[in-house]
Design an enzyme around this catalytic site. Structure first.
Site, PDB file in Angstrom:
ATOM      1  N   GLU A 195     -59.417  66.486  -8.731  1.00 16.88           N
ATOM      2  CA  GLU A 195     -58.651  67.422  -7.899  1.00 16.88           C
ATOM      3  C   GLU A 195     -58.706  67.058  -6.418  1.00 16.88           C
ATOM      4  O   GLU A 195     -57.829  67.450  -5.634  1.00 16.88           O
ATOM      5  CB  GLU A 195     -59.140  68.861  -8.111  1.00 16.88           C
TER       6      GLU A 195
ATOM      7  N   HIS B 135     -64.302  64.366 -10.178  1.00 19.70           N
ATOM      8  CA  HIS B 135     -63.472  65.431  -9.595  1.00 19.70           C
ATOM      9  C   HIS B 135     -62.113  64.878  -9.158  1.00 19.70           C
ATOM     10  O   HIS B 135     -61.910  64.548  -7.981  1.00 19.70           O
ATOM     11  CB  HIS B 135     -64.197  66.078  -8.409  1.00 19.70           C
TER      12      HIS B 135
ATOM     13  N   CYS C 124     -65.711  68.031 -14.564  1.00 23.88           N
ATOM     14  CA  CYS C 124     -67.144  68.164 -14.286  1.00 23.88           C
ATOM     15  C   CYS C 124     -67.802  69.174 -15.238  1.00 23.88           C
ATOM     16  O   CYS C 124     -68.013  68.864 -16.391  1.00 23.88           O
ATOM     17  CB  CYS C 124     -67.382  68.495 -12.813  1.00 23.88           C
TER      18      CYS C 124
END
Length: 261
Positions: free
Chosen positions: A225, A223, A115
């Site tokens: 993660e 994202h 990001c």
């Protein structure tokens, strides 16, 4: 030497706890992805040049995760003036991460941008950013939903299409994938050696790498993660990042042994 996990520096963000207590913070999604999927030791980096230097970070860490963050890269870093549309800034983070990216690319030290980190890689290499892509003709709103649970905010929302035979297709094993989306800015002009290797349906760049970088130098606009251990797109990215960090760590240790011997 004792065998240890490689160390991944997780770029932190300035935060306020309870609205008034200054802190350095990073989401536990990032630390769990690094520890559980990359197989590395996560180390939170306070991104303020008053506390750390790029040279020190390069020696302490084997790789760096350039996390997302609410403040944006200041447009002065790519030759433009700030407007209200550019949002909030963190000049201290800019002063650490941008030279850190350039140093890692030159050395071959692994970096993985997410990001804001995706945008930092582009700006560090001389690229520019749109302040608000949802205002561009034909673009969708990529911003995080303003309401809902964490799971709802990080839910899968759009497709990303990788270049045929490109770096990301080879890593993920697919050309067309689905990802979340939680960003307002986006790449305007790619930096020198920045290759756009994946785009959304509306043409927004979503995956990049630095051409001819001697090491792992990848970044994504979404994202990964979130749900990294179970998501079929996220897991191979973090696994590859971990392998790159381990290779760097082992190379560093081998060089130290050679010097000692």
């Amino acid at each position: 030497m004792t065998k240890t996990r490689p160390v991944i520096g997780i770029i932190g963000n300035a935060a306020l706890i309870g609205g008034d207590y200054p802190a350095h913070a990073a989401g536990t999604m990032n630390t769990s992805a690094i520890a559980e999927v990359s197989g590395a030791m996560p180390l939170l980096i306070p991104t303020d040049p008053n506390y750390v230097s790029v040279d020190e970070l390069l020696e302490v860490c084997d790789g760096f995760l350039l996390t997302g963050g609410r403040p944006n890269v200041h447009p002065e870093e790519y030759g433009e003036s700030a407007t209200e549309a550019h949002g909030d800034f963190d000049r201290c983070r800019d002063k650490v991460t941008l030279p850190l990216v350039r140093a890692c690319v030159e050395r071959g030290q692994p970096i993985f941008g997410i990001c804001r980190g995706f945008q930092e890689v582009n700006v560090a290499m001389g690229g520019t950013l749109w302040p608000e892509i949802r205002e561009l003709p034909g673009r969708m709103n990529h911003r995080m939903p303003p309401e809902g649970t964490i799971d709802e905010k990080f839910a899968i929302r759009h497709a990303v299409h990788f270049a045929e035979g490109g770096v990301f297709e080879r890593l993920v094993g697919a050309r067309d994938v689905m990802t979340n989306t939680l960003h307002g800015q986006g790449i305007k002009a790619p930096g020198e050696r920045v290759v756009i290797d994946g785009t959304a349906d509306d043409g927004t760049p979503e995956a990049i790498y630095v051409a001819d970088a001697p090491g792992f130098a990848l970044a994504v606009q979404w994202h990964p993660e979130y749900n990294a251990a179970r998501d079929p797109v996220s897991r191979p990215l973090f696994e590859a990042f971990g392998l790159a960090a381990r290779a760097w760590n082992e190379g560093r240790r081998a060089a130290a042994l050679a010097r000692a011997g």
